[in-house]
Design an enzyme around this catalytic site. Sequence first.
Site, mmCIF file in Angstrom:
data_model
loop_
_atom_site.group_PDB
_atom_site.id
_atom_site.type_symbol
_atom_site.label_atom_id
_atom_site.label_comp_id
_atom_site.label_asym_id
_atom_site.label_seq_id
_atom_site.Cartn_x
_atom_site.Cartn_y
_atom_site.Cartn_z
ATOM 1 N N THR A 85 5.916 -6.904 11.122
ATOM 2 C CA THR A 85 6.861 -6.261 12.038
ATOM 3 C C THR A 85 6.180 -6.096 13.389
ATOM 4 O O THR A 85 5.190 -5.374 13.501
ATOM 5 C CB THR A 85 7.291 -4.887 11.518
ATOM 6 N N SER A 115 -0.596 4.594 18.675
ATOM 7 C CA SER A 115 0.543 4.023 17.959
ATOM 8 C C SER A 115 0.821 2.616 18.458
ATOM 9 O O SER A 115 0.300 2.187 19.489
ATOM 10 C CB SER A 115 1.789 4.894 18.159
ATOM 11 N N LYS A 116 1.695 1.918 17.735
ATOM 12 C CA LYS A 116 2.042 0.548 18.113
ATOM 13 C C LYS A 116 2.722 0.504 19.480
ATOM 14 O O LYS A 116 2.739 -0.530 20.135
ATOM 15 C CB LYS A 116 2.966 -0.071 17.052
ATOM 16 N N ARG A 117 3.288 1.631 19.899
ATOM 17 C CA ARG A 117 3.993 1.665 21.187
ATOM 18 C C ARG A 117 3.037 1.812 22.371
ATOM 19 O O ARG A 117 3.419 1.591 23.512
ATOM 20 C CB ARG A 117 5.010 2.815 21.193
ATOM 21 N N ASP A 118 1.790 2.201 22.115
ATOM 22 C CA ASP A 118 0.821 2.337 23.203
ATOM 23 C C ASP A 118 0.379 0.951 23.672
ATOM 24 O O ASP A 118 -0.060 0.139 22.842
ATOM 25 C CB ASP A 118 -0.400 3.134 22.745
#
Length: 495
Positions: free
Chosen positions: A16, A261-264
């Site tokens: 993902t 996190s993956k959003r950083d």
Amino acid sequence: MTNANPVRVRFCPSPTGNPHVGLVRTALFNWAFARHHGGTLVFRIEDTDASRDSEESYEALLDAMRWLGLDWDEGPEVGGPHGPYRQSQRMDIYAEVADKLLAAGHAYRCYCTQAELEERREQARKEGRPSGYDGRCRDLGPERIAEFVAEGRSSIVRFRMPEESITFTDLVRGELTFSPRDVPDFGIVRANGAPLYTLVNPVDDALMEITHVLRGEDLLSSTPRQIALYEALAKIGVGNGGVPRFGHLPYVMGEGNKKLSKRDPQSSLNLYRERGFLPEGLLNYLSLLGWSLSEDRDIFSLDEMVRAFEISAVNANPARFDLKKCEAINATHLRELPLDAFREACAPWLREPFAPWAPEAFDQVAFDELAPLAQTRLTVLSDITANVDFLFLDEPVRDEASWKKAMKPGAREVLASARERLLAADWKAEALKEAVLAAGEEHGLKLGKAQAPVRVAVTGRTVGLPLFESLEVLGRDRTLARIDVTLERLAQEAD
């Protein structure tokens, strides 16, 4: 570890999105542990969530592992005796195991609706009780089940947790105990028959004979559930009957002391690849997020890490991701490359889409001459483009901030003097330095001040590779032509 009990670890990401550095750290520690003990690394793809998983992300995971140099012993592209290694291809296995768990009484069907569950959770919270599943359907009789079926209710499959505490020794955190009141029965199969992570992960571990599970701290709360499920699987003859040993790796913290996190943006592995980090430099830094070779050594090779790596030496405290330190470690690995390897590593950033010059303008001989100087100054490989673009462009990239800094009052006169002396100089770096030094002395300036307008005239920037070696490679005609263009612009600005 002995050969009688070989180490078998697994790296099992979900496809993902793009791979992130926290995922890479987990892969690295599993890989190093397996290699240290002469064991097996199983690369397994957890792709049972069709709504989030993608083939593109799957290919990106494989590509990332290959780029990092973290080879695997069983898994995609390699095969092995426990395949297939993509969970989406193992659905029949999970359905069969779920049926066995139901038949043996280790699992049961739960007919509670979402509304009923939420209502009871809310009531439990108000009363200060644990808000997990309350076991309402644990011991339903045939008549009640028939009523629910007649109502048209769907059911999920829940695992029946034992009613005693679960204690295990975490390889990083020591002995941990979980009370049954904190670990309620949990779902393992959705109402549509799709297996959940809580089932497929332990089933695959059991069937693939995994001996050690090294994973992130965020999964610690699920460990007692998995231990109970491993024990149930052993009772119904699934796997070899062993419960893996667990080690939970510390959180990686980002900006503001928040979990990365993956959003950083700084978590994306693609960012580091695009900037030109070396795999060995990035992995060296990521290994320091919870582990160290020794207190006084930050720089080491993967081979050195493998020889020294012990999971018991991993620190349980959160590790902070420091981009500056990551860059510094990468820069050191760049400097340690053999020169030919450094030139080869730079190659992608010397052509499209990174290079702003035409392919035919690239001069390999000129680049090779300056490569040793560039190698001592780069932080990441992508830095090479801006350091050598002046060699291959008709005109340098003009950085206006550099222009304002270097072209102060008097710069025109210094540059004119430097041109005159450079014209007559032997075109070797030392002689060119003497020429600019003499021009500076003529105007009461030291070398640093005198060479600034020359550097900006020729390279477009105030910083870069050593100036006089750069002039030697660029050549007399091109150097003087760029100084002339600069003198003309200064004259226009003065009018």
